[in-house]
Scaffold this motif. Sequence first.
Motif, PDB file in Angstrom:
ATOM      1  N   GLY A 282       0.827  -1.204   0.000  1.00 45.63           N
ATOM      2  CA  GLY A 282       0.000   0.000   0.000  1.00 45.63           C
ATOM      3  C   GLY A 282       0.854   1.244   0.000  1.00 45.63           C
ATOM      4  O   GLY A 282       2.086   1.183   0.045  1.00 45.63           O
ATOM      5  N   GLY A 283       0.196   2.413  -0.034  1.00 42.74           N
ATOM      6  CA  GLY A 283       0.912   3.684  -0.020  1.00 42.74           C
ATOM      7  C   GLY A 283       1.732   3.862   1.248  1.00 42.74           C
ATOM      8  O   GLY A 283       2.761   4.530   1.261  1.00 42.74           O
ATOM      9  N   ASP A 284       1.295   3.228   2.328  1.00 45.18           N
ATOM     10  CA  ASP A 284       2.009   3.328   3.604  1.00 45.18           C
ATOM     11  C   ASP A 284       3.151   2.313   3.696  1.00 45.18           C
ATOM     12  O   ASP A 284       3.736   2.144   4.762  1.00 45.18           O
ATOM     13  N   ASN A 285       3.458   1.651   2.602  1.00 48.46           N
ATOM     14  CA  ASN A 285       4.495   0.616   2.533  1.00 48.46           C
ATOM     15  C   ASN A 285       4.158  -0.660   3.306  1.00 48.46           C
ATOM     16  O   ASN A 285       4.930  -1.599   3.319  1.00 48.46           O
ATOM     17  N   ALA A 286       3.007  -0.669   3.965  1.00 48.50           N
ATOM     18  CA  ALA A 286       2.616  -1.889   4.678  1.00 48.50           C
ATOM     19  C   ALA A 286       2.237  -2.966   3.668  1.00 48.50           C
ATOM     20  O   ALA A 286       1.753  -2.666   2.575  1.00 48.50           O
ATOM     21  N   LEU A 287       2.493  -4.213   4.057  1.00 40.09           N
ATOM     22  CA  LEU A 287       2.155  -5.324   3.165  1.00 40.09           C
ATOM     23  C   LEU A 287       0.738  -5.795   3.444  1.00 40.09           C
ATOM     24  O   LEU A 287       0.321  -5.904   4.594  1.00 40.09           O
ATOM     25  N   HIS A 288       0.039  -6.052   2.370  1.00 40.27           N
ATOM     26  CA  HIS A 288      -1.335  -6.536   2.482  1.00 40.27           C
ATOM     27  C   HIS A 288      -1.506  -7.776   1.630  1.00 40.27           C
ATOM     28  O   HIS A 288      -0.759  -7.994   0.677  1.00 40.27           O
ATOM     29  N   LEU A 289      -2.486  -8.550   2.016  1.00 42.62           N
ATOM     30  CA  LEU A 289      -2.914  -9.628   1.132  1.00 42.62           C
ATOM     31  C   LEU A 289      -4.197  -9.180   0.461  1.00 42.62           C
ATOM     32  O   LEU A 289      -5.105  -8.677   1.135  1.00 42.62           O
ATOM     33  N   ALA A 290      -4.244  -9.391  -0.838  1.00 41.63           N
ATOM     34  CA  ALA A 290      -5.463  -9.065  -1.560  1.00 41.63           C
ATOM     35  C   ALA A 290      -6.013 -10.334  -2.183  1.00 41.63           C
ATOM     36  O   ALA A 290      -5.250 -11.193  -2.632  1.00 41.63           O
ATOM     37  N   LEU A 291      -7.322 -10.436  -2.161  1.00 41.23           N
ATOM     38  CA  LEU A 291      -7.985 -11.572  -2.805  1.00 41.23           C
ATOM     39  C   LEU A 291      -8.730 -11.061  -4.028  1.00 41.23           C
ATOM     40  O   LEU A 291      -9.488 -10.092  -3.943  1.00 41.23           O
ATOM     41  N   LEU A 292      -8.454 -11.715  -5.171  1.00 41.45           N
ATOM     42  CA  LEU A 292      -9.125 -11.340  -6.410  1.00 41.45           C
ATOM     43  C   LEU A 292      -9.896 -12.547  -6.943  1.00 41.45           C
ATOM     44  O   LEU A 292      -9.443 -13.678  -6.794  1.00 41.45           O
ATOM     45  N   PRO A 293     -11.034 -12.289  -7.589  1.00 41.06           N
ATOM     46  CA  PRO A 293     -11.774 -13.405  -8.203  1.00 41.06           C
ATOM     47  C   PRO A 293     -11.035 -13.897  -9.441  1.00 41.06           C
ATOM     48  O   PRO A 293     -10.154 -13.211  -9.947  1.00 41.06           O
ATOM     49  N   PRO A 294     -11.393 -15.075  -9.928  1.00 41.23           N
ATOM     50  CA  PRO A 294     -10.796 -15.526 -11.199  1.00 41.23           C
ATOM     51  C   PRO A 294     -11.066 -14.485 -12.281  1.00 41.23           C
ATOM     52  O   PRO A 294     -12.105 -13.828 -12.251  1.00 41.23           O
TER      53      PRO A 294
END
Lengths: 353, 382
Positions: free
Chosen positions: A148-160
């Motif tokens: 993210g913009g804050d450099n924090a790591l995120h997990l994102a879930l996307l549909p097929p």
Amino acid sequence: MESNEVFAILRDQTDRLLAEHVTREALAAADRGAWPAALWNVVAEAGLPHALVPESAGGAGLAPAEALLLLRRVGYHALPLPLGETMLANALWVAAGGAPIAGPATLAPTLPGVMVGMAREADRVTLHGTIAAVPWGDSASLVVLAQGGDNALHLALLPPPATAPVLTRNLAGEPRPTLILDGAPVTEIRPAPALAKSGMLALGAALRAQQMIGAMEHALDFALAYANERQQFGRPIGKFQAVQHMLAEAAGQFAAATAAADGILTAFGDEEAVFAVALAKARVGEAAGKVAEVAHQVHGAMGFTQEHTLHFLTRRLWSWRDEFGNEAEWQRLIGRRVLAAGGAALWPMLAGA
Amino acid sequence: MHAFRFDAIDLPPEALAARRRIREFLTSEQKRRDFVSYRNSWNSFDPEFSRRAGAAGFIGVTWPREYGGAAQSSLVRFVITAEMLAAGAPCGAHWIADRQSGPQILRNGSARARRDILPRIAAGECYFAIGMSEPGSGSDLAAVRTSAVRDGEEWRINGQKIWTSNAHRAHYLIALTRTGEAGPDRHGGLTQFIVDLSRPGVTVRPIRNLAGGHEFNEVFFDDYRVADDMRVGGVGEGWRMVTSELAFERSGPDRFLSDYRLLVEMIEHLRENPDPRQEIAVGRLVAHLAALLRMSTAVAGLLERGENPALEAALVKDVGTAFEREIPEIARLLVPVLPSFEAGEPFAEALAQVMLHAPSFTLRGGTREILRGMIARGLGLR
């Protein structure tokens, strides 16, 4: 019952299930590009996609070591599905606090330091970046490690993906498309869990190392059986020293690779996992090439035909050793770390401090 | 593929404690001026070092206390031997006695042999050579012709052994002799005896190796008289005992750490400013080493459980010695330094030393070809 007895039963059941359903015809159909829906239903009914999801969240609650051992059997049978990817994607997503993902899921094999970007527009979060060689990226939900913009790591879930990406396949015909995320909206986003700290490449490499162990074992089983059965010059070719020594050498490669892959079982998920994964992926990948070579040499021209089943294993070995970092990439990580620490530090690094 | 298994094990607390103790001991040894790690391997014969190691309790650790041992597990011994090799300790004097002669005497020797010899081995004062090979009996061990003939309470031994490492400075060897007919399987009629190399009837003649070194010898027996209680095991049981010893002999850390110190010197040479090619090559060797360490530890665990992992041991030796032979071949291409004993430089000297000894790695203790034949049989290739 002891928990390892329970696991042994599960492993044997899985083995039988896969032996029954991953037929030559099923493998050939997957080769031609069809999504193996019937096979997926079989493994889904057995609860395997959620093997690493805790029982409290409705999963099978296997320990990581058990799941990794199970994936060796999945590799043994060359299951043409993203089962390991789905297990890991779920482990990550549930560890991040998400609900178990329905259907097939996969990991974005992002390189450390090369991050997929994340943008917020009003109440929408979108991803920006290009991810190469996403296993079954054409048909599976995608778990992405994004910054993210804050450099924090995120997990994102996307549909097929709604529209099929340009389909590239590996040497085994398994889909490995490049996904271009240009403002792709996420289904959900969560702070990255500790399990993601080792990086997606290491998680995927841990998976491929276990699968290669299984595929190598099967290729060797084929080669040993064939060497005892195929007659030339009036006796089985396995009676000839040249053939025996070739197979003995391949068995040594397999044994060393298995020992290396065992190193991940206890380290999985912790800080030092990356080094264990590097040692394993480097050693297993090297063995995979040699075992595939010997298996083909023993099988002669018969093993070079489409009709024979050996290629379902060897084409996977040739593919998997390159995926999530090839030997040289992981060797370099090991070498850098060892050289930085110096000669005296190597022994405690391997044998224990 | 159910022919072999290398079950991963966790080292028990006593092995971890032994590791701390041996590391302390080796750290103090390394401060001695005569301890030059890059010159050493398990062939470096240094009785002074062995005596200090024995006094500190690092030899014969698995044996009962009444014979000078510490009644510890195989895993403790495994840790101690691996640490000695990794540190480049000159552990060659006691190596064979600790690894195989002592255990053989403990299991199959007479009460007198156990009582008289084992405590001295454990003290680091008594060294053994291996009396198996003969001019006509190399890989084909069953072709042994050295004879032992019963003569009252004694036996008379006549014949010749060869490639007998350290016979000129060891106290004893265990000779595999022919005492009867070989029989249809060729494995009958063999018997082992402890031979005192200081007594009449034994002549030791040096054979220099290609490096100019004097390690191995010819040993001649001319009516050598040995008491019956120096027999090891039953008459005619020699083959079974020799082959059961091999799992111990072949699976240890000496089968992949013979030239570990060259790897260390190479890392020291490259660490300042490595290029990617060097990083990759070092990483590859380390990945191989890590796997071997796990395999060898697993076999120590199987031995501790009382199993006979002969096939696993053959695999460790085949894979391990192949790794040992690769190290100098890779090192010479990564570091542009000519191997030399006179360069006054550790890497050059270690490379020279290893280069000239590497051929022996895949010969001693069973050639690569014999091992691969054993592995093939274990895999069910008939």
